[in-house]
Write a protein that holds these residues in place. Sequence first.
Motif, short mmCIF file in Angstrom:
data_model
loop_
_atom_site.label_atom_id
_atom_site.label_comp_id
_atom_site.label_asym_id
_atom_site.label_seq_id
_atom_site.Cartn_x
_atom_site.Cartn_y
_atom_site.Cartn_z
N VAL A 1 -10.63 -39.09 -1.47
CA VAL A 1 -10.43 -37.73 -2.36
C VAL A 1 -10.49 -36.66 -1.78
O VAL A 1 -9.74 -36.09 -2.06
N GLN A 2 -11.43 -36.39 -0.83
CA GLN A 2 -11.34 -35.27 -0.14
C GLN A 2 -10.19 -34.98 0.53
O GLN A 2 -9.37 -34.08 0.64
N GLU A 3 -9.64 -35.90 1.22
CA GLU A 3 -8.65 -36.05 2.29
C GLU A 3 -7.24 -35.83 1.67
O GLU A 3 -6.61 -34.95 1.82
N CYS A 4 -7.05 -36.46 0.69
CA CYS A 4 -5.67 -36.86 0.03
C CYS A 4 -5.43 -35.83 -1.23
O CYS A 4 -4.49 -35.34 -1.38
N MET A 5 -6.52 -35.55 -2.00
CA MET A 5 -6.54 -34.54 -2.94
C MET A 5 -6.73 -33.01 -2.52
O MET A 5 -6.90 -32.11 -3.29
N GLU A 6 -7.39 -32.83 -1.28
CA GLU A 6 -7.63 -31.77 -0.52
C GLU A 6 -8.84 -30.92 -1.46
O GLU A 6 -8.40 -29.70 -1.83
N LEU A 7 -9.71 -31.74 -1.54
CA LEU A 7 -10.88 -31.05 -2.67
C LEU A 7 -11.82 -30.69 -1.71
O LEU A 7 -12.39 -31.26 -0.80
N LYS A 8 -12.49 -29.58 -2.12
CA LYS A 8 -14.03 -29.40 -1.66
C LYS A 8 -15.08 -30.18 -2.08
O LYS A 8 -14.87 -31.11 -2.83
N LEU A 9 -16.18 -30.25 -1.19
CA LEU A 9 -17.17 -31.32 -1.40
C LEU A 9 -17.71 -31.54 -2.79
O LEU A 9 -17.83 -32.45 -3.51
N GLY A 10 -17.87 -30.31 -3.34
CA GLY A 10 -18.49 -30.11 -4.85
C GLY A 10 -17.61 -30.93 -5.86
O GLY A 10 -18.21 -31.85 -6.42
N PRO A 11 -16.64 -30.49 -6.03
CA PRO A 11 -15.33 -31.07 -7.04
C PRO A 11 -15.32 -32.47 -6.72
O PRO A 11 -15.14 -33.29 -7.52
N ALA A 12 -15.07 -32.83 -5.43
CA ALA A 12 -15.04 -34.27 -5.00
C ALA A 12 -16.08 -35.07 -5.39
O ALA A 12 -15.87 -36.22 -5.93
N ILE A 13 -17.18 -34.74 -5.31
CA ILE A 13 -18.46 -35.40 -5.60
C ILE A 13 -18.43 -35.43 -7.22
O ILE A 13 -18.66 -36.73 -7.60
N LYS A 14 -18.13 -34.58 -7.98
CA LYS A 14 -18.14 -34.74 -9.31
C LYS A 14 -16.99 -35.94 -9.89
O LYS A 14 -17.27 -36.55 -10.72
N LEU A 15 -15.81 -35.78 -9.21
CA LEU A 15 -14.75 -36.70 -9.45
C LEU A 15 -15.26 -38.19 -9.11
O LEU A 15 -15.19 -38.93 -9.86
N CYS A 16 -15.90 -38.22 -8.00
CA CYS A 16 -16.32 -39.51 -7.44
C CYS A 16 -17.27 -40.15 -8.49
O CYS A 16 -17.61 -41.30 -8.50
N HIS A 17 -18.41 -39.22 -8.96
CA HIS A 17 -19.11 -39.81 -10.13
C HIS A 17 -18.66 -40.29 -11.23
O HIS A 17 -18.97 -41.40 -11.63
N GLN A 18 -17.50 -39.95 -11.73
CA GLN A 18 -16.61 -40.31 -12.69
C GLN A 18 -16.01 -41.54 -12.28
O GLN A 18 -16.04 -42.63 -13.21
N ILE A 19 -15.48 -41.73 -11.24
CA ILE A 19 -14.57 -42.87 -10.78
C ILE A 19 -15.78 -44.11 -10.55
O ILE A 19 -15.43 -45.09 -11.02
N GLU A 20 -17.00 -43.88 -9.99
CA GLU A 20 -18.01 -44.73 -10.14
C GLU A 20 -18.59 -45.27 -11.28
O GLU A 20 -18.83 -46.50 -11.38
N ARG A 21 -18.50 -44.36 -12.41
CA ARG A 21 -18.92 -44.90 -13.66
C ARG A 21 -17.73 -45.89 -14.22
O ARG A 21 -17.99 -46.94 -14.65
N VAL A 22 -16.37 -45.69 -13.75
CA VAL A 22 -15.44 -46.64 -14.13
C VAL A 22 -15.40 -47.92 -13.38
O VAL A 22 -15.47 -48.98 -14.05
N LYS A 23 -15.99 -47.83 -12.27
CA LYS A 23 -15.98 -48.96 -11.32
C LYS A 23 -17.09 -49.78 -11.78
O LYS A 23 -16.92 -51.05 -11.81
N VAL A 24 -18.35 -49.28 -12.06
CA VAL A 24 -19.15 -49.91 -12.71
C VAL A 24 -18.93 -50.47 -13.91
O VAL A 24 -19.51 -52.03 -14.10
N ALA A 25 -18.42 -49.68 -15.04
CA ALA A 25 -17.91 -50.42 -16.21
C ALA A 25 -16.93 -51.49 -15.98
O ALA A 25 -17.14 -52.73 -16.79
#
Length: 893
Positions: free
Chosen positions: A862-886
């Motif tokens: 997410v950080q490398e390919c979407m060129e996001l800073k750490l904060g927004p990348a972590i927020k996004l990964c949190h949502q992706i993690e929710r999808v994975k768990v579900a």
Amino acid sequence: METRASFIATMQETQHLSPEKGQSPANGNMEQFDSDEGSSIEDTDFNWDEFLEETGASAAPHTSFKHVEISLQSSFQPGMKLEVANKSNPDTYWVATIITTCGQLLLLRYCGYGDDRRADFWCDVMTADLHPVGWCTQNNKVLMPPDAIKEKYMDWTEFLIHDLTGARTAPANLLEGPLRGKNPVDLITVDSLIELQDSQNPFQYWIVSVVENVGGRLRLRYVGLEETESYDQWLFYLDCRLRPVGWCQENKYRMDPPADIYSLKSISEWKCALEKSLNDAANFPLPMEVFKDHADLRNHFFTVGMKLEAVNMREPFHICPASVTKVFNNHYLQVTIDDLRPEPSKISMLCHADSLGILPIQWCLKNGVNLTPPKGYSGQDFDWADYQKQCGAEAAPHLCFRNTSFSRGFTKNMKLEAVNPRNPAEICVASITSVKGRLMWLHLEGLQMPSPEYIVDVESMDIFPVGWCEANAYNLTPPHKAVLRRKRRIAVVQPEKQLPSTVPVEKIPHDLCPVPQPDTTGTINGRYCCPQLYINHRCFSGPYLNKGRIAELPQSVGPGKCVLVLKEVLSMVINAAYKPGSVLRELQLVEDPQWNFQEETLKAKYRGKTYRATVKIVRTSDQVADFCRRVCAKLECCPNLFSPVLVAEVCPENCSIHTKTKYTYYYGKRKKIIKPPIGENNNMKSGHVKPARRRKRRKSIFVQKKRRSSAVDLNAAGSAEESEDDEPDAMEDETGSEETSSELRDDQTDTSSAEVPSARPRRAVTLRSSTESDRPPPAERARRSRRPQPHSYSEAEKCAQVKEEIKQEEEEKLILDSNPLEWTVTDVVRFIKLTDCAPLAKIFQEQDIDGQALLLLTLPTVQECMELKLGPAIKLCHQIERVKVAFYAQYAN
């Protein structure tokens, strides 16, 4: 997805040129460097990514180049049927449907599964047991459905008859024999013979021989003129002027050399050359699959005398008034550029209904483009109405022309690679300066003589996407400014003192997984042919390599020449590292005096610096397996991470018991933890081992958004060494640690997917209980803490706090309405817009991320390919993690 780096272009001094270096086949530049106290001068090495970064431009999308997309397609088409061995019982076969293709790889689905894709499987055309439909009947082989669907139908014979009726079957010659697995471009070899239509007469052909095949772009030479290259032609293999040998005779057309070369030979010489080429073509015919993608010509509606606008193909810098001067038949006509002078120069073009560069009158006026008046035109300003009255001619109606506003996604300032119209053998870096309808104006970089912008149709076969020349090992003319840039010093990796490796070579148990020695007796290149090497991304990747990047690598490389295959694998490994320079340094130290090796120079780029190192690579197949294990041992990863052994589910080395986080901190400090060799179980219950900063716990809390605020007190106690360390390497290693633990958590999810539904709330409790047990005594904790704790909690308060967090997590639990594996890009965008990451939805749309791609995303990608800073990348990964768990909770079982 493209990665961008700052543009590096250098100039090499002539006195440092080494005669041992050859010319790069990709760009023609000399790749030299000299050593000067651990640094060197990097030669001019044109790199598209760096050039795009410097200019701030974007590459034209690959999908805009229709002819290149077609050339990359397999000869196999989705929907084709074939017979394939049953995976559970290889002695029996069943009919399968091709779902999609990727080079020589086919994604197959056994007939009877319908739309259920859970049992889809990939196979290699070159190695799999594939046969055309009907092969089993002819060879008395058993045709039996897979066990999983055996009970689905009562009468499978009736099912097959119904399923195969009207279906396309895979051609037998693509599954067996010398053409097996090849795409149309690969079928065109040097000395292949083709019939070429005359440039002026559609009913006249002559045979040409293929001198060169560059990704489907053919350099053709007329038979009879083998001794000269002055009349060579460059055409893409999809050009409608190319036909299989025999087509001219079949359609009763003339077989004569073109007028401009006819006088170079006598009639008898031409006749002799023709007879010889016809015999050669009969003995070695070009497979008809080469011409399967040729478009059929549609009927035109032009009549003689009609007026139109046309790009002057002799000088494609101008659009001029033109006339239809001859109609040959329903398919072909002749268009001539108007010339009103007493002695006009006749510039005529053979055209058809879909020819590029012909336009209706007033097109230039409507698109704000300059129309060049005919030579000899007396008026000051050209006006079509006056000109038509003067000539007494009618305009060609709009229905005669193809869609004139179709731009195929090209826009101004995009970069691409384009043929120099004045030298068809030269391909240059090009910039789009303007796009009008289906025409665009290109500025060619790097030409010796300045040239005006030339006009090209968006469907021209003389334009190519960024990187096409490099992919096909053809010289690309780079911009001039790449040569004029100053020298840039880059670091060269020098071997450091050998440090004790975490997994010493001698400690690796070599007998846990027997490595099959390749049988070289039947291989084409004998002992120098490398077997297929597998990238087993499920295996333990160690402290150097990013598991997310390893997962993105191809499943296998080879077979092929040992040095080439191993060099490709090592380059992939270097690019998959957290710090490529460190991996390059370690690879320098891999050697054995008994090896038959060859020294190769490998490069790595990291944070704007380029590193080079000479690495010893074995040359013979019997040493490949040992070489791979030595490299894996040096990189402290599983010996099967890349090897001739394909690891299916569980690695024989039992490498899944190892975690990466216990290496990472010490790796940066050059300290190593003594751990048992891979393959032996490690009992961590002993209380004597000091925890390695609990990086895994920090990351888990970091990504799980609801835990972050309540876990501050658990992480406040840090190492005094950490706060005192100001080295950049240490900071980089911290980043590596965070990425690692994120991937580690994904791995744990993968290997215990059946337990996920109940595991998530439990994991929060386990985290905190293990944290409390692992924490040092109060006195030591006080010494190591960065600052005093403002609050202390009683045990009851802590329990209440943990219960509250579990409750929050349960409230946060996501319920999915559909399987994320089936989400389209639109579905993914819709989901992201419903979260607190809604502003990022546009990125998902632009990068075409569907449900399958979403589930593969990790924090590093997410950080490398979407060129996001750490904060927004972590927020996004949190949502992706929710999808994975579900997903694992609702659909994985």
